[in-house]
Design a protein around this motif. Structure first.
Motif, PDB file in Angstrom:
ATOM      1  N   TYR A 514       0.838  -1.206   0.000  1.00 46.54           N
ATOM      2  CA  TYR A 514       0.000   0.000   0.000  1.00 46.54           C
ATOM      3  C   TYR A 514       0.873   1.257   0.000  1.00 46.54           C
ATOM      4  CZ  TYR A 514      -3.054   3.680   1.791  1.00 46.54           C
ATOM      5  OH  TYR A 514      -3.726   4.862   1.963  1.00 46.54           O
ATOM      6  N   ALA A 515       1.907   1.252   0.825  1.00 48.47           N
ATOM      7  CA  ALA A 515       2.794   2.418   0.901  1.00 48.47           C
ATOM      8  C   ALA A 515       3.434   2.709  -0.453  1.00 48.47           C
ATOM      9  CB  ALA A 515       3.876   2.185   1.953  1.00 48.47           C
ATOM     10  N   LEU A 516       3.987   1.671  -1.079  1.00 45.73           N
ATOM     11  CA  LEU A 516       4.661   1.860  -2.363  1.00 45.73           C
ATOM     12  C   LEU A 516       3.676   2.253  -3.450  1.00 45.73           C
ATOM     13  CD1 LEU A 516       7.088  -1.156  -2.092  1.00 45.73           C
ATOM     14  CD2 LEU A 516       7.748   1.252  -2.173  1.00 45.73           C
ATOM     15  N   ASN A 517       2.514   1.628  -3.441  1.00 40.44           N
ATOM     16  CA  ASN A 517       1.472   1.957  -4.411  1.00 40.44           C
ATOM     17  C   ASN A 517       1.104   3.442  -4.308  1.00 40.44           C
ATOM     18  OD1 ASN A 517      -0.441   1.550  -6.388  1.00 40.44           O
ATOM     19  ND2 ASN A 517      -1.943   0.606  -5.044  1.00 40.44           N
ATOM     20  N   THR A 518       0.940   3.913  -3.075  1.00 37.87           N
ATOM     21  CA  THR A 518       0.582   5.308  -2.842  1.00 37.87           C
ATOM     22  C   THR A 518       1.699   6.249  -3.285  1.00 37.87           C
ATOM     23  OG1 THR A 518      -0.800   4.690  -0.954  1.00 37.87           O
ATOM     24  CG2 THR A 518      -0.078   6.995  -1.080  1.00 37.87           C
ATOM     25  N   MET A 519       2.936   5.927  -2.952  1.00 34.82           N
ATOM     26  CA  MET A 519       4.053   6.801  -3.282  1.00 34.82           C
ATOM     27  C   MET A 519       4.266   6.897  -4.792  1.00 34.82           C
ATOM     28  SD  MET A 519       6.874   6.258  -0.248  1.00 34.82           S
ATOM     29  CE  MET A 519       6.790   4.487  -0.097  1.00 34.82           C
ATOM     30  N   ILE A 520       4.132   5.771  -5.497  1.00 33.06           N
ATOM     31  CA  ILE A 520       4.311   5.813  -6.955  1.00 33.06           C
ATOM     32  C   ILE A 520       3.170   6.584  -7.605  1.00 33.06           C
ATOM     33  CG2 ILE A 520       4.501   4.416  -9.051  1.00 33.06           C
ATOM     34  CD1 ILE A 520       5.826   2.233  -7.354  1.00 33.06           C
ATOM     35  N   LYS A 521       1.947   6.416  -7.102  1.00 33.80           N
ATOM     36  CA  LYS A 521       0.819   7.208  -7.604  1.00 33.80           C
ATOM     37  C   LYS A 521       1.090   8.700  -7.429  1.00 33.80           C
ATOM     38  CE  LYS A 521      -3.068   3.991  -7.019  1.00 33.80           C
ATOM     39  NZ  LYS A 521      -4.305   3.722  -6.231  1.00 33.80           N
ATOM     40  N   ASN A 522       1.617   9.063  -6.253  1.00 41.87           N
ATOM     41  CA  ASN A 522       1.937  10.471  -6.008  1.00 41.87           C
ATOM     42  C   ASN A 522       2.917  10.994  -7.053  1.00 41.87           C
ATOM     43  OD1 ASN A 522       0.298  10.572  -3.758  1.00 41.87           O
ATOM     44  ND2 ASN A 522       1.962  10.370  -2.285  1.00 41.87           N
ATOM     45  N   LEU A 523       3.969  10.241  -7.316  1.00 48.27           N
ATOM     46  CA  LEU A 523       4.971  10.674  -8.293  1.00 48.27           C
ATOM     47  C   LEU A 523       4.367  10.799  -9.687  1.00 48.27           C
ATOM     48  CD1 LEU A 523       7.973   8.499  -7.064  1.00 48.27           C
ATOM     49  CD2 LEU A 523       7.835  10.989  -6.963  1.00 48.27           C
ATOM     50  N   LYS A 524       3.504   9.872 -10.053  1.00 48.38           N
ATOM     51  CA  LYS A 524       2.868   9.931 -11.379  1.00 48.38           C
ATOM     52  C   LYS A 524       1.915  11.111 -11.501  1.00 48.38           C
ATOM     53  CE  LYS A 524       3.240   5.112 -12.824  1.00 48.38           C
ATOM     54  NZ  LYS A 524       2.539   3.925 -13.322  1.00 48.38           N
ATOM     55  N   ASN A 525       1.396  11.569 -10.361  1.00 49.08           N
ATOM     56  CA  ASN A 525       0.477  12.708 -10.361  1.00 49.08           C
ATOM     57  C   ASN A 525       1.186  14.040 -10.126  1.00 49.08           C
ATOM     58  OD1 ASN A 525      -1.839  11.149 -10.839  1.00 49.08           O
ATOM     59  ND2 ASN A 525      -2.085  10.698  -8.652  1.00 49.08           N
TER      60      ASN A 525
END
Length: 534
Positions: A514-525
């Protein structure tokens, strides 16, 4: 409650160790706190402190303490010694950074007392605390030092040394106090020299004042010839670059000496060296105090014959790492290569490669992956999404020299490393096609924890690389190109988070997914990766 930072015992500098130690001490002294941390939520965050020390400190220490009334007596003390030494940790968040934004959230009954040398970085980070400067030559410190010296001179060996020099304890004490300029370390060095016969008590008047002068004088006597200085300098460079105890055999290999020759060369440095011996392993060498390291590396001592270039030590250790993995490990599979590598090089190899500014020029993609893969076996103590030493160092040097290609190769190696660990975890299965080529198929269920943890570590480091580029360079074509490299790792993290591919192992892996999923989403956004909370 007390906590001591010791620069050559790296574990004491890690925030996770600090949080664990503080929580244990509070629990052993405050029953109400011990009762609170047994709740499942708090117990879970403290058990996983290694993966997220800030959250563990917030939720496992500060929040429970904030719910408590003042103890009998009205207040408690948390004493932290040598915060300046904690700043020598070169892998991500440190204890000072952990405390920086949280000292104002300590309960009113808990007082924090911390000691530090005059370190401008520590003082800047903790500027909200009231600083009390201890005057080394002030009356109180001088009297404490006097009492200490008098006590040490009561030892039989000290009395014999004074008798041999026809000196009284009083005259020796006054002379030492004058020369030491209030430094307990200086006084201790002189006293040990007298007790061990390394110097005569009546030689005290010949010693230069201050520690730097003492180190210069001692080394000049131990290595008087230019050829001897040239021989010891590479050893000092490696010891400074190591910044933690290094196995004696590995140090010998790094500087191209037989171990017996190294022992003989280091013999005059015995007063400044410590030999840790973890369990039954070989001795680990390190300087006995950070002031000796400072003397060798500080710019104001560059004109000394013993001033060293630490970057040369970084290059030496980086070359040793590459040679051990690619030459001595040639012909081994990836797992065997990682297992054959000394622990020190697994932990610090990539750090040295980054700190000396070396990239992957002249290496094949398979060789780069092998270096990164071997390092992932030693990264178990690095938080997912954290910032170990090599990430900011590597990114800073790559940006400064326009080496987007080097960062892309690093991310590709981390992606392949993560996949290899997913294979070992059972989450990915390798299938051979009729034409002899291989394909990788997701099985939807991981069965082995250790390799799954390594896969998450590799993914976290990849996220850290991109987040550091964002922090240093901002949005742009470079960032976009690197974010694309995270697609495969993003898919795997999402599966752990949403599809529960680690179900049956531990909720820790779902949390990290969940943490990694959230962090990568943040970077993509177009956002920083930032921290995460459920």
């Amino acid at each position: 409650m007390t906590y001591c930072c010791q620069w050559d015992v790296v574990e004491t500098l890690r925030p996770a160790t600090f949080v664990r130690a503080v929580a244990y001490q509070f629990a052993s002294r405050i029953p109400e706190y011990a009762e609170q941390i047994e709740t499942p939520a708090i117990r879970s965050v403290l058990e996983n402190v290694q993966s997220d020390p800030p959250s563990a400190f917030e939720l496992g220490v500060l929040a429970p303490l904030g719910h408590l009334e003042a103890p009998p007596g009205g207040s408690s003390l948390l004493c932290i010694d040598a915060l300046d030494e904690a700043m020598t940790l070169r892998e991500g968040l440190g204890i000072v950074s952990l405390l920086q934004s949280r000292t104002d959230r300590l309960p009113s009954w808990l007082k924090l007392i911390a000691t530090t040398r005059d370190d401008k970085t520590v003082m800047r980070h903790l500027g909200g605390l009231r600083a009390k400067v201890i005057n080394a030559v002030g009356k109180e410190n001088t009297e404490d030092l006097r009492s200490y010296v008098i006590q040490q001179l009561e030892e039989p060996g000290a009395r014999a040394a004074l008798d041999e020099a026809a000196m009284s304890a009083e005259s020796f004490t006054e002379s030492l106090l004058q020369r030491s300029e209030g430094s307990f370390l200086y006084a201790e060095h002189v006293l040990q020299g007298v007790l061990r016969g390394g110097m005569q008590a009546d030689e005290l008047g010949d010693l230069p004042p201050g520690l730097n002068g003492t180190y210069e004088r001692y080394l000049s006597r131990a290595f008087p010839a230019a050829a001897e200085i040239d021989q010891i300098r590479p050893v000092l460079e490696v010891l400074c670059a190591a910044d933690r105890p290094i196995p004696r055999s590995l140090l010998a290999e790094a500087v191209g000496l037989q171990e017996r020759a190294l022992i003989k060369l280091l013999a005059p440095l015995t007063p400044f060296m410590r030999q840790a011996r973890p369990s039954e392993e070989e001795p680990q060498l390190a300087f006995w105090h950070k002031s000796f390291y400072d003397f060798l590396t500080e710019i104001e001592n560059a004109d000394s014959d013993f001033g060293i270039d630490q970057n040369k030590g970084e290059e030496t250790l980086a070359s040793l790492f590459v040679n051990r993995v690619l030459n001595k490990g040639a012909g081994l599979d990836f797992q065997a290569s990682a297992k054959s590598l000394p622990d020190y090089l697994r932990w610090r190899g990539l750090d040295h490669l980054a700190l000396c500014g070396l990239f992957f020029d002249g290496l094949s993609d398979e060789q780069v992956t092998r270096l990164v893969y071997c390092s992932s076996w030693g990264a178990g103590g690095i938080a997912v999404g954290g910032l170990p030493t090599f990430v900011p160092a590597f990114v800073s040097k790559a940006i400064a020299t326009g080496r987007l290609d080097a960062m892309e190769r690093l991310l590709e190696a981390l992606d392949e490393t993560a996949q290899r660990h997913y294979i070992d975890s059972g989450l990915i299965q390798v299938q051979r096609r009729p034409d002899g080529t291989e394909s990788r198929v997701i099985t939807l269920r991981a069965t082995e924890s250790a390799p799954l943890h390594r896969a998450l570590i590799a993914t976290g480091l990849a996220v850290s690389v991109v987040d550091q580029v964002f922090a240093q360079r901002g949005a742009g074509s470079m960032l976009s190109a690197l974010v694309e490299k995270l697609d495969g790792m993003h898919y795997m993290a999402g599966g752990l988070d949403i599809a529960g591919w680690s179900h049956g192992l531990s909720g820790y892996f779902e949390d990290q997914g969940y943490a990694l999923n959230t962090m990568i989403k943040n970077l993509k956004n177009g956002l920083r990766a930032q921290t995460w909370k459920r």
